[in-house]
Scaffold this motif. Sequence first.
Motif, PDB file in Angstrom:
ATOM      1  N   ALA A  75       2.361 129.785 116.460  1.00  0.00           N
ATOM      2  CA  ALA A  75       3.017 128.628 117.008  1.00  0.00           C
ATOM      3  C   ALA A  75       3.733 127.664 116.125  1.00  0.00           C
ATOM      4  CB  ALA A  75       1.883 128.065 117.976  1.00  0.00           C
TER       5      ALA A  75
ATOM      6  N   ARG B 116       7.094 135.546 119.451  1.00  0.00           N
ATOM      7  CA  ARG B 116       6.919 135.460 120.966  1.00  0.00           C
ATOM      8  C   ARG B 116       6.166 136.780 121.407  1.00  0.00           C
ATOM      9  NH1 ARG B 116      10.129 135.374 124.642  1.00  0.00           N
ATOM     10  NH2 ARG B 116       9.290 133.275 125.804  1.00  0.00           N
ATOM     11  N   LYS B 117       6.720 137.950 121.015  1.00  0.00           N
ATOM     12  CA  LYS B 117       6.051 139.258 121.705  1.00  0.00           C
ATOM     13  C   LYS B 117       4.532 139.325 121.112  1.00  0.00           C
ATOM     14  CE  LYS B 117       6.894 143.875 121.889  1.00  0.00           C
ATOM     15  NZ  LYS B 117       7.718 144.962 121.623  1.00  0.00           N
TER      16      LYS B 117
ATOM     17  N   LEU C  63       2.484 136.779 120.683  1.00  0.00           N
ATOM     18  CA  LEU C  63       1.867 135.588 121.210  1.00  0.00           C
ATOM     19  C   LEU C  63       1.600 136.109 122.879  1.00  0.00           C
ATOM     20  CD1 LEU C  63       3.349 132.492 119.758  1.00  0.00           C
ATOM     21  CD2 LEU C  63       0.984 133.516 119.340  1.00  0.00           C
ATOM     22  N   LEU C  64       2.645 136.650 123.396  1.00  0.00           N
ATOM     23  CA  LEU C  64       2.652 137.222 124.635  1.00  0.00           C
ATOM     24  C   LEU C  64       1.682 138.184 124.833  1.00  0.00           C
ATOM     25  CD1 LEU C  64       6.257 136.981 125.669  1.00  0.00           C
ATOM     26  CD2 LEU C  64       4.746 135.441 126.365  1.00  0.00           C
TER      27      LEU C  64
ATOM     28  N   PRO D 270      15.884 129.976 116.258  1.00  0.00           N
ATOM     29  CA  PRO D 270      15.904 131.413 116.893  1.00  0.00           C
ATOM     30  C   PRO D 270      17.152 131.977 116.732  1.00  0.00           C
ATOM     31  CG  PRO D 270      15.952 129.761 118.788  1.00  0.00           C
ATOM     32  CD  PRO D 270      15.493 128.865 117.398  1.00  0.00           C
TER      33      PRO D 270
ATOM     34  N   ALA E   7       7.298 127.200 123.433  1.00  0.00           N
ATOM     35  CA  ALA E   7       8.475 128.364 123.472  1.00  0.00           C
ATOM     36  C   ALA E   7       7.991 129.654 124.298  1.00  0.00           C
ATOM     37  CB  ALA E   7       8.388 128.819 121.981  1.00  0.00           C
ATOM     38  N   LEU E   8       6.882 129.628 124.864  1.00  0.00           N
ATOM     39  CA  LEU E   8       6.448 130.671 125.835  1.00  0.00           C
ATOM     40  C   LEU E   8       6.546 130.356 127.079  1.00  0.00           C
ATOM     41  CD1 LEU E   8       3.273 131.790 123.813  1.00  0.00           C
ATOM     42  CD2 LEU E   8       5.398 132.503 123.545  1.00  0.00           C
TER      43      LEU E   8
ATOM     44  N   LEU F 261       7.055 129.396 115.395  1.00  0.00           N
ATOM     45  CA  LEU F 261       7.903 129.158 116.503  1.00  0.00           C
ATOM     46  C   LEU F 261       8.546 127.982 116.446  1.00  0.00           C
ATOM     47  CD1 LEU F 261       6.620 131.020 119.494  1.00  0.00           C
ATOM     48  CD2 LEU F 261       8.222 131.796 118.188  1.00  0.00           C
TER      49      LEU F 261
ATOM     50  N   TYR G 257      11.664 135.373 115.331  1.00  0.00           N
ATOM     51  CA  TYR G 257      11.347 134.470 116.343  1.00  0.00           C
ATOM     52  C   TYR G 257      10.796 135.243 117.442  1.00  0.00           C
ATOM     53  CZ  TYR G 257      11.792 130.672 119.508  1.00  0.00           C
ATOM     54  OH  TYR G 257      11.219 129.576 120.548  1.00  0.00           O
ATOM     55  N   ASN G 258      11.578 136.287 117.698  1.00  0.00           N
ATOM     56  CA  ASN G 258      11.430 137.295 119.075  1.00  0.00           C
ATOM     57  C   ASN G 258      10.044 137.929 118.772  1.00  0.00           C
ATOM     58  OD1 ASN G 258      13.542 136.335 120.687  1.00  0.00           O
ATOM     59  ND2 ASN G 258      14.777 137.841 119.616  1.00  0.00           N
TER      60      ASN G 258
END
Length: 273
Positions: free
Chosen positions: A229, A248-249, A251-252, A237, A270-271, A232, A244-245
Amino acid sequence: MEDPGYAHHYQALYDVKQKLLKAVAWKYRSSLISAYNFFENASVSRDSSLEETARVIKSRQAKNICLGVLAALDTPDIHALIKQQFETAACTTDRLSAFAAYLNSSAPDKIEVLRAFEAESKKNLIAWEAFLSVIGNNSSVDAVELVREMERSDAFRIEQTNDQRALYGSFARNRKKSLQTEEGRALFAEILRKLAPVNEYTTVNLLNAFANIDQMEIRYHIPLVEILAGLLEELDPQKFPSVYNRIRKLLLGAPKAVEAYGIEHGKIQALQS
């Protein structure tokens, strides 16, 4: 470890393995030393044929397996055996196997051995890469500090892919240190921040170490999400899209850990988009 409930308990699995190896080594100490000596003698090449080369390689592999099991004893006589192989090894594989075992031991002179080997390895790029890999992957109590020391070495070049891959890559994969110790997480976060502007490709590869946060013990969820986090928030980005991506992936893909982090620190903005 096939059971997903235990597969990502990295330190615990390492500890169990070491206990098993130590138990085997104590019970079969004499037999293992005899086998080591046998394969040591058998690893001397008699000619240059392909068949002979294959036989020698297998003998060396068996010898180093014996050494690895004996190393779990961590006693002065085994330290001497490991050091002897390190000093007299006729091939790089034998020497690196001995060096790794010595570095993970409690031998009182292991830092002196490390310094001497470092000075020697600096002179050759291939040797330097192999040396850094052993440092990043070591399991000693001072593992994190040794990685920091290598970062400060005048021979280390963060802009060189080989150095990145060897030191940082091996440390990232050494999850029991990079993810499961407080000092290791602090260092890993620093590495990711420094490396992202230098090499996105390598940074993305390092981030793969975070791929199974939800499967790790709950106590690691919040501190690991906190690292990602924080990155991010700091990374642009537009400048570092791949890194960055990927974050995010990751964390998702860790909803349980992200939820626990959100309860304590608030949602990750960011999510939300």
